[in-house]
Design a protein around this motif. Structure first.
Motif, PDB file in Angstrom:
ATOM      1  N   VAL A 372       0.728  -1.280  -0.018  1.00  0.00           N
ATOM      2  CA  VAL A 372       0.044   0.087  -0.078  1.00  0.00           C
ATOM      3  C   VAL A 372       0.953   1.366   0.155  1.00  0.00           C
ATOM      4  N   HIS A 373       1.904   1.150   0.848  1.00  0.00           N
ATOM      5  CA  HIS A 373       2.834   2.376   0.940  1.00  0.00           C
ATOM      6  C   HIS A 373       3.479   2.632  -0.520  1.00  0.00           C
ATOM      7  N   LEU A 374       3.652   1.761  -1.295  1.00  0.00           N
ATOM      8  CA  LEU A 374       4.457   1.753  -2.531  1.00  0.00           C
ATOM      9  C   LEU A 374       3.589   1.910  -3.669  1.00  0.00           C
ATOM     10  N   LYS A 375       2.154   1.923  -3.348  1.00  0.00           N
ATOM     11  CA  LYS A 375       1.100   1.791  -4.250  1.00  0.00           C
ATOM     12  C   LYS A 375       1.374   0.872  -5.531  1.00  0.00           C
ATOM     13  N   GLN A 376       1.541  -0.320  -5.047  1.00  0.00           N
ATOM     14  CA  GLN A 376       1.777  -1.582  -5.964  1.00  0.00           C
ATOM     15  C   GLN A 376       0.556  -2.502  -5.631  1.00  0.00           C
ATOM     16  N   PRO A 377       0.332  -3.427  -6.507  1.00  0.00           N
ATOM     17  CA  PRO A 377      -0.500  -4.503  -6.058  1.00  0.00           C
ATOM     18  C   PRO A 377       0.211  -5.630  -5.402  1.00  0.00           C
ATOM     19  N   LEU A 378      -0.265  -5.954  -4.356  1.00  0.00           N
ATOM     20  CA  LEU A 378       0.248  -7.018  -3.543  1.00  0.00           C
ATOM     21  C   LEU A 378       0.924  -8.216  -4.107  1.00  0.00           C
ATOM     22  N   LEU A 379       0.193  -8.943  -5.080  1.00  0.00           N
ATOM     23  CA  LEU A 379       0.596  -9.981  -5.872  1.00  0.00           C
ATOM     24  C   LEU A 379       1.798  -9.700  -6.918  1.00  0.00           C
ATOM     25  N   MET A 380       1.909  -8.571  -7.102  1.00  0.00           N
ATOM     26  CA  MET A 380       3.044  -8.047  -7.776  1.00  0.00           C
ATOM     27  C   MET A 380       4.303  -7.630  -6.987  1.00  0.00           C
ATOM     28  N   TYR A 381       4.143  -6.982  -5.885  1.00  0.00           N
ATOM     29  CA  TYR A 381       4.992  -6.525  -4.980  1.00  0.00           C
ATOM     30  C   TYR A 381       5.729  -7.749  -4.162  1.00  0.00           C
ATOM     31  N   ALA A 382       4.677  -8.518  -3.616  1.00  0.00           N
ATOM     32  CA  ALA A 382       5.036  -9.889  -2.686  1.00  0.00           C
ATOM     33  C   ALA A 382       4.378 -11.136  -3.184  1.00  0.00           C
ATOM     34  N   PRO A 383       4.716 -11.562  -4.454  1.00  0.00           N
ATOM     35  CA  PRO A 383       3.866 -12.548  -4.697  1.00  0.00           C
ATOM     36  C   PRO A 383       3.991 -13.862  -3.822  1.00  0.00           C
ATOM     37  N   THR A 384       4.981 -14.057  -3.250  1.00  0.00           N
ATOM     38  CA  THR A 384       5.189 -15.248  -2.272  1.00  0.00           C
ATOM     39  C   THR A 384       4.902 -15.116  -0.936  1.00  0.00           C
ATOM     40  N   SER A 385       4.604 -13.879  -0.686  1.00  0.00           N
ATOM     41  CA  SER A 385       4.225 -13.548   0.605  1.00  0.00           C
ATOM     42  C   SER A 385       2.834 -14.522   1.159  1.00  0.00           C
ATOM     43  N   ILE A 386       2.961 -14.907   2.455  1.00  0.00           N
ATOM     44  CA  ILE A 386       1.709 -15.440   2.967  1.00  0.00           C
ATOM     45  C   ILE A 386       0.476 -15.039   2.651  1.00  0.00           C
ATOM     46  N   GLN A 387       0.416 -13.593   2.755  1.00  0.00           N
ATOM     47  CA  GLN A 387      -0.935 -12.978   2.412  1.00  0.00           C
ATOM     48  C   GLN A 387      -1.235 -13.181   1.002  1.00  0.00           C
ATOM     49  N   ALA A 388      -0.166 -13.187  -0.078  1.00  0.00           N
ATOM     50  CA  ALA A 388      -0.621 -13.295  -1.431  1.00  0.00           C
ATOM     51  C   ALA A 388      -0.964 -14.837  -1.587  1.00  0.00           C
ATOM     52  N   GLN A 389      -0.500 -15.854  -0.786  1.00  0.00           N
ATOM     53  CA  GLN A 389      -0.876 -17.173  -0.859  1.00  0.00           C
ATOM     54  C   GLN A 389      -2.362 -17.364  -0.367  1.00  0.00           C
ATOM     55  N   ARG A 390      -2.662 -16.329   0.644  1.00  0.00           N
ATOM     56  CA  ARG A 390      -4.126 -16.500   1.144  1.00  0.00           C
ATOM     57  C   ARG A 390      -5.208 -15.980  -0.043  1.00  0.00           C
ATOM     58  N   MET A 391      -4.554 -15.010  -0.701  1.00  0.00           N
ATOM     59  CA  MET A 391      -5.398 -14.456  -1.845  1.00  0.00           C
ATOM     60  C   MET A 391      -5.596 -15.574  -2.822  1.00  0.00           C
ATOM     61  N   ARG A 392      -4.624 -16.284  -3.244  1.00  0.00           N
ATOM     62  CA  ARG A 392      -4.673 -17.544  -4.021  1.00  0.00           C
ATOM     63  C   ARG A 392      -5.834 -18.488  -3.597  1.00  0.00           C
ATOM     64  N   GLU A 393      -5.575 -18.811  -2.344  1.00  0.00           N
ATOM     65  CA  GLU A 393      -6.392 -19.514  -1.587  1.00  0.00           C
ATOM     66  C   GLU A 393      -7.973 -19.251  -1.603  1.00  0.00           C
ATOM     67  N   ILE A 394      -8.305 -17.982  -1.406  1.00  0.00           N
ATOM     68  CA  ILE A 394      -9.534 -17.486  -1.714  1.00  0.00           C
ATOM     69  C   ILE A 394     -10.168 -17.835  -2.925  1.00  0.00           C
TER      70      ILE A 394
END
Length: 399
Positions: A372-394
């Motif tokens: 959010v601070h960098l104004k970038q999509p999460l799955l582009m900024y941190a695609p391997t993060s746990i949060q990104a994995q949860r978005m794929r899980e949804i």
């Protein structure tokens, strides 16, 4: 005018097309898994290659305004052919679409793709639960698609889909987080198309902007928020016709351009939320659980109280307008077990609810805040993060 294709490879085409033919085109393209713009490109090229006498004459009386994109230069060549064949551009385009549909038949066994654009309304009347985070993350995961699972579960691949994020929240957090400017007061926006239908001259497609097209393959787009959205509830009171259908009427022309529309709804229970919930209702012949509401919650008591109020509003809308609104699931967001018994016990209560199911538990970690601070999509900024994995899980749980 904003175009989803910012690299100049395509150009906007404003024409007209009979509504029934437009719907046939959308349906056939969806059945074949072809992007609408690619289908029209094939249609025009196919029409140009055919002798003039082999093309059917189409009744274009009552044709409605319609916009698409073609490769740069193709529309000029098409118009030149129409002039040579002594027919209008509208007739030429209708012929092209008709010929393409007729030449791309689909067997009954292949008729498995829903006719309707999928509509996911991310909502909760309580602020601060992370609606914007979930709406953005789910939209990104849908646009990227998922590979087949190689584990013991052997889950099938989910293909990437052309996805529109709609910032329906007057606070404009989704717009800001993706580095896009809000639409200025008085300019055409989702609000004007909801409450001033008789006065708007353009199309909402003009306001749609691409999100990181290189990363998401030109499949993720945003309809930004407008400063005028703060007045939406009061202005909806003067709308002629059914107010609850105002969002559906405004977004209807966009649906043929997208496979999925994800709504980041406002944090209240007013008329705007009524329209948002109604937009997610199950349409005729639409399978159960395709469209509906996705509710972010937190593992704490006030979030449970807020959900009870939201659920009551969903029931009221369903009864008043005789529609079915599917609960797609709950997302327990910003979970931190270090908060102790209240958090863990609340999570257990959400999971015990059963219907709707908890489709993911998203931890409260730094990657989302950094994105959010960098104004970038999460799955582009941190695609391997746990949060990104949860978005794929949804995305996987939604099907």
């Amino acid at each position: 005018m904003a175009s989803p294709y910012s690299d100049g490879a395509r150009e906007k085409v404003a024409s007209k097309l009979p509504a029934s033919l437009r719907q046939e085109l959308k349906t056939r393209a969806a059945q074949l898994g072809i992007d609408m713009q690619d289908a029209v490109t094939e249609a025009v090229e196919q029409w140009r290659a055919r002798p003039a006498g082999n093309n059917p004459t189409i009744d274009t009386a009552g044709a409605e305004s319609w916009n698409t994109w073609l490769p740069a230069g193709l529309y000029d060549a098409f118009k030149a052919d129409c002039t040579t064949r002594d027919i209008s551009f509208v007739q030429g385009l209708a012929q092209a679409v008709r010929v393409w549909i007729d030449s791309h038949s689909v067997s009954l066994a292949e008729l498995t793709i829903p006719q309707y654009t999928r509509r996911i309304v991310v909502c909760n009347q309580k602020g601060g639960v992370g609606k914007t985070t979930i709406a953005a993350g789910v939209g990104q995961a849908i646009a990227l698609g998922l590979p087949a699972s190689t584990g013991s579960s052997k889950l099938p691949a989910l293909p990437p889909r052309r996805t529109l994020l709609v910032d329906y929240d007057p606070q404009g957090h989704l717009t800001s987080q993706l580095g896009v400017k809000q639409i200025a007061p008085g300019e055409e926006s989702l609000v004007t198309h909801m409450v001033e239908r008789e006065r708007v001259a353009g199309t909402l497609l003009d306001q749609v902007v691409p999100v990181a097209p290189e990363h998401f393959g030109d499949r993720l787009f945003l309809l930004p928020s407008s400063f005028d959205a703060f007045l939406l509830d009061s202005r909806l009171g003067s709308v002629r016709g059914p107010r609850e259908a105002s969002l559906q009427r405004a977004l209807a022309p966009l649906e043929e351009h997208f496979d999925t529309i994800v709504i980041d709804a406002p944090p209240n229970l007013g008329l705007a939320m009524d329209a948002g919930l109604y937009y997610g209702h199950r349409r005729r012949n639409e399978p159960v659980g395709v469209s509906g509401v996705l509710v972010p919650v937190e593992a704490e008591d006030s979030s449970a109280d807020a959900y009870v109020m939201l659920d009551s509003q969903i029931r009221t809308i369903s009864l008043d307008y005789e529609v079915e609104i599917d609960r797609l699931g709950l997302v327990v967001n910003k979970f931190d077990k270090r908060k102790g018994y209240v958090a863990t016990h609340s999570l257990e209560n959400w999971q015990a609810l059963g219907t709707p199911p908890v489709v993911a538990v998203v931890p409260d970690l730094k990657e989302q805040r950094e994105a959010v601070h960098l104004k970038q999509p999460l799955l582009m900024y941190a695609p391997t993060s746990i949060q990104a994995q949860r978005m794929r899980e949804i995305r996987r749980r939604l099907g």
